[in-house]
Design an enzyme around this catalytic site. Structure first.
Site, PDB file in Angstrom:
ATOM      1  N   LYS A   1       0.847  -1.203   0.000  1.00  0.00           N
ATOM      2  CA  LYS A   1       0.000   0.000   0.000  1.00  0.00           C
ATOM      3  C   LYS A   1       0.877   1.246   0.000  1.00  0.00           C
ATOM      4  O   LYS A   1       0.602   2.209  -0.719  1.00  0.00           O
ATOM      5  CB  LYS A   1      -0.949  -0.017   1.215  1.00  0.00           C
TER       6      LYS A   1
ATOM      7  N   GLN B   1      -4.902  -1.682   9.258  1.00  0.00           N
ATOM      8  CA  GLN B   1      -4.706  -3.005   8.659  1.00  0.00           C
ATOM      9  C   GLN B   1      -5.307  -4.083   9.563  1.00  0.00           C
ATOM     10  O   GLN B   1      -5.019  -4.135  10.755  1.00  0.00           O
ATOM     11  CB  GLN B   1      -3.198  -3.243   8.446  1.00  0.00           C
TER      12      GLN B   1
ATOM     13  N   ASP C   1     -11.174   2.533   3.303  1.00  0.00           N
ATOM     14  CA  ASP C   1     -11.405   1.095   3.119  1.00  0.00           C
ATOM     15  C   ASP C   1     -12.885   0.793   2.877  1.00  0.00           C
ATOM     16  O   ASP C   1     -13.237  -0.292   2.430  1.00  0.00           O
ATOM     17  CB  ASP C   1     -10.955   0.323   4.377  1.00  0.00           C
TER      18      ASP C   1
END
Ligand code: NDP
Length: 279
Positions: free
Chosen positions: A52, A96, A119
């Site tokens: 990422k 995460q 997200d």
């Protein structure tokens, strides 16, 4: 003869488009910035986080990295998120997953400001998707839609079957296909006569989390098959939820693993960071 949907190529196209947009924004004095938080040192998570950050660098998004020790307390994590929520220079916050067992994942995801939820996991983002309001889209299912559209596959009026109903893939996938005017059926572990249902699909999206479960007996001739699954087999090679070799000859289009849906997730994260709320 079937065609392979090339996720590597399409994800690169999207990253290149985002790179141009990010550069244009910079010229106008706006820099995009993503904060990535990892708790603990799970090796798979470390790889995802590294990828990422690399994608951010490529696209021209500033990334802030928080690598917190495994024993970090939930309050500390919530404190960092609270601070990032309030920072004007940060427009995306990503935690995460999975988090260590002593931290409540729900509370953490809920604490992210919905306008920074790149997200797309916050209930507000999920709700906005369901009722057709602008909001962040969950990256993997949004990536599947891009794979279909950019391969010239129309969704409108098609029988779409989603195999799997998880909050991060199956459910948002179904909502997105519905938004594209597909006729959508969602299957799960309690579905009766599963193969009869999946065989109705013009577009079959498989997110079942079981290596190579879907063989040719689940698929109608000429169907489009999208495989979201990712597994490592006994030889440490990647495979999907679909048994590619037996299924591909029956399809019109199919995504491979690797090189199908996988690379799209990060590309769509970049799109969420650069473009903000989509409608
Ligand atoms: P989950 O395990 O959360 O969900 C699996 C779903 O499949 C559940 O809804 C479950 O039903 C259903 N299911 C399981 N077994 C069967 C069965 N035998 N028959 C019918 N339905 C079944 O998985 P995720 O949605 O998180 O992930 C799915 C796959 O996608 C995994 O392989 C994962 O690694 C991969 N993935 C890939 C990503 C990418 O970037 N490409 C991102 C996220 C995930 P029930 O609800 O009834 O239990």
């Amino acid at each position: 003869m079937y065609q392979i949907i090339d996720g590597k190529k399409i994800s690169q196209e999207i990253k290149d488009e985002m790179r141009e947009k990010a550069a244009a924004l910079k010229e106008q004095g706006t820099e995009r910035c993503l904060a990535v938080i990892q708790v603990g040192a799970d090796p798979a998570s470390s790889v995802y986080v590294r990828n990422k950050k690399k994608a951010c660098e490529y696209v021209g998004i500033r990334s802030l990295s928080y690598e917190l020790p495994e024993e970090t307390r939930e309050e500390e994590l919530l404190g960092i998120i609270g601070e990032l929520n309030g920072r004007e220079d940060v427009n995306g916050i990503l935690v995460q997953l999975p988090l260590p067992a002593h931290i409540n994942e729900d509370r953490v995801l809920l604490s992210i400001a919905p306008e920074k939820d790149v997200d797309g996991f916050h209930p507000v983002s999920v709700g906005n998707l369901s009722i057709g309001r602008p909001g962040f889209l969950s990256c993997t299912p949004a990536g599947v839609i891009q794979l279909l559209k950019r391969s010239g596959i129309s969704i409108e009026g098609k029988e779409c079957v989603v195999l799997g109903r998880s909050n991060i893939v199956g459910k948002p996938m179904a909502m997105l296909l519905l938004r594209e005017n597909g006729t959508v059926t969602v299957c799960h572990s309690r579905t009766k006569n599963l193969k009869e249902v999946t065989k109705r699909a013009d577009i079959l999206v498989v997110a079942v989390g079981r290596p190579k479960m879907v063989d040719e007996s689940y698929v109608k001739d000429g169907a489009v098959v999208v495989d979201v699954g990712i597994h490592r087999n006994e030889e440490n090679k990647l495979c999907g939820d679909v048994d590619f070799d037996s299924v591909a000859p029956k399809t019109s289009y199919i995504t491979p693993v690797p090189g199908g849906v996988g690379p799209m997730t990060i590309a769509m994260l970049m799109a969420n960071c650069v473009e903000g709320l989509s409608d």
